[in-house]
Scaffold this active site. Structure first.
Site, PDB file in Angstrom:
ATOM      1  N   CYS A 167       0.885  -1.052   0.072  1.00  0.00           N
ATOM      2  CA  CYS A 167      -0.108   0.114  -0.013  1.00  0.00           C
ATOM      3  C   CYS A 167       1.073   1.270   0.054  1.00  0.00           C
ATOM      4  CB  CYS A 167      -0.939   0.075   1.194  1.00  0.00           C
ATOM      5  SG  CYS A 167      -1.859   1.467   1.408  1.00  0.00           S
TER       6      CYS A 167
ATOM      7  N   THR B  39      -0.206   4.373   0.378  1.00  0.00           N
ATOM      8  CA  THR B  39      -0.614   5.396   1.338  1.00  0.00           C
ATOM      9  C   THR B  39       0.067   5.014   2.672  1.00  0.00           C
ATOM     10  OG1 THR B  39      -2.396   5.594   0.047  1.00  0.00           O
ATOM     11  CG2 THR B  39      -2.509   6.433   2.142  1.00  0.00           C
TER      12      THR B  39
ATOM     13  N   CYS C  80      -1.291   3.714  -6.497  1.00  0.00           N
ATOM     14  CA  CYS C  80      -2.001   2.944  -5.477  1.00  0.00           C
ATOM     15  C   CYS C  80      -2.304   1.685  -5.830  1.00  0.00           C
ATOM     16  CB  CYS C  80      -3.204   3.822  -5.179  1.00  0.00           C
ATOM     17  SG  CYS C  80      -4.455   3.077  -4.281  1.00  0.00           S
TER      18      CYS C  80
HETATM   19  N1  DGL Z   1      -4.105   0.616  -1.850  1.00  0.00           N
HETATM   20  C1  DGL Z   1      -3.680   1.864  -1.139  1.00  0.00           C
HETATM   21  C2  DGL Z   1      -2.364   2.409  -1.694  1.00  0.00           C
HETATM   22  O1  DGL Z   1      -1.477   1.687  -2.515  1.00  0.00           O
HETATM   23  C3  DGL Z   1      -4.602   2.975  -0.592  1.00  0.00           C
HETATM   24  C4  DGL Z   1      -5.993   2.860  -1.056  1.00  0.00           C
HETATM   25  C5  DGL Z   1      -6.725   3.512   0.172  1.00  0.00           C
HETATM   26  O2  DGL Z   1      -6.978   2.909   1.291  1.00  0.00           O
HETATM   27  O3  DGL Z   1      -7.083   4.532   0.017  1.00  0.00           O
HETATM   28  O4  DGL Z   1      -2.167   3.813  -1.863  1.00  0.00           O
END
Ligand code: DGL
Length: 251
Positions: A73, A75, A181
């Site tokens: 992830c 984020t 993301c």
């Molecule tokens: N999958 C996540 C990323 O790579 C973030 C998605 C989220 O929870 O906003 O940033």
């Protein structure tokens, strides 16, 4: 050699796109995937809250005796990688938007970076921008990960979302687009359709290679057999993860 599993975490289903690549590249490893579905999305939350949630997930996985953690992830990596590395006694492999390969790919025009609002405002991403961002345009995409969460990978509503979100770029030449993301990787086909002429970049293969390097360095590659287990903070979550994991095609 080390037969303990590798932990993989994300706010929900997006990291399953990373997991698919991990399994392909390292089929002899056992993986435990945890999706924090109950608390998704992370991308609209303040940094401290994302860090708190990421630490909780990491500790749940640590309880399963993992030998390394992949933060699948962008984020959570940007908000919590440092805290996770301080808190955990195992290697932590994070992800960042693939701006570097996109910027260096020799594509004409601008490099579009699609990511969550939280990722794009973090210090970590600003440092990446300072090095590779000369031609970059940043596009936070609140609401986009939800399409992947719903399993809506191809729909008129998704096309319409992308049309509106990309409208300010009309007339610009976009030669490369970064899927910053992990959820967006599942939406690749719709994004490619909305951005004809742009090559798409994601960090999934780079992450798998980094995991391999880390395990090799620690003499921790597993002799097999490999496997995958799913956990979710939402009772419905695991089924959706298994579905996304089994999707045909080459995510
Ligand atoms: N999958 C996540 C990323 O790579 C973030 C998605 C989220 O929870 O906003 O940033």
């Amino acid at each position: 050699m080390d037969q303990r599993p590798v932990g993989v975490m994300d706010s929900g289903l997006g990291g399953v796109s990373v997991l698919r690549t991990l399994v392909k590249e390292l089929p002899q490893e056992r993986f435990i995937y945890l999706g924090d579905t109950r608390n998704a999305p992370y991308g609209d939350k303040p940094e401290g809250e994302i860090r708190r949630l990421a630490l909780l997930c990491a500790h749940r996985l640590l309880d399963r005796d993992i030998k390394a953690l992949v933060v699948a992830c962008n984020t959570a990596t940007s908000a919590a990688a440092e805290a996770l590395r301080r808190a955990l006694p195992i290697p932590v492999i994070g992800m960042e938007p693939a701006l570097k390969p996109a910027a260096l790919a020799g594509r004409p025009g601008r490099v579009l970076v699609m990511a969550t609002t939280a990722t794009l405002r973090q210090k970590k991403f600003k440092a990446l921008m300072a090095r590779y961002g000369q031609r970059a345009i940043l596009l936070p995409c609140p609401g986009l990960m939800e399409f992947a969460e719903r399993g809506e990978l191809d729909s008129p509503a998704l096309d319409e979302y992308l049309r509106r979100r990309l409208a300010p770029l009309a007339g610009m030449q976009v030669g490369a687009a970064v899927l910053g993301c992990t959820h967006y990787v599942f939406l690749k086909e719709a994004i490619a359709k909305a951005l004809p002429g742009a090559a798409l970049f994601d960090g999934n293969l780079g992450t798998a290679r980094q995991l391999r390097r880390v395990l090799e360095r620690g003499d921790q590659l597993s002799p097999g057999p490999g496997g995958v287990r799913f956990m979710s903070t939402d009772p419905q979550g695991v089924q959706a993860m298994e579905r996304m994991f089994a999707l045909p095609g080459g995510v």
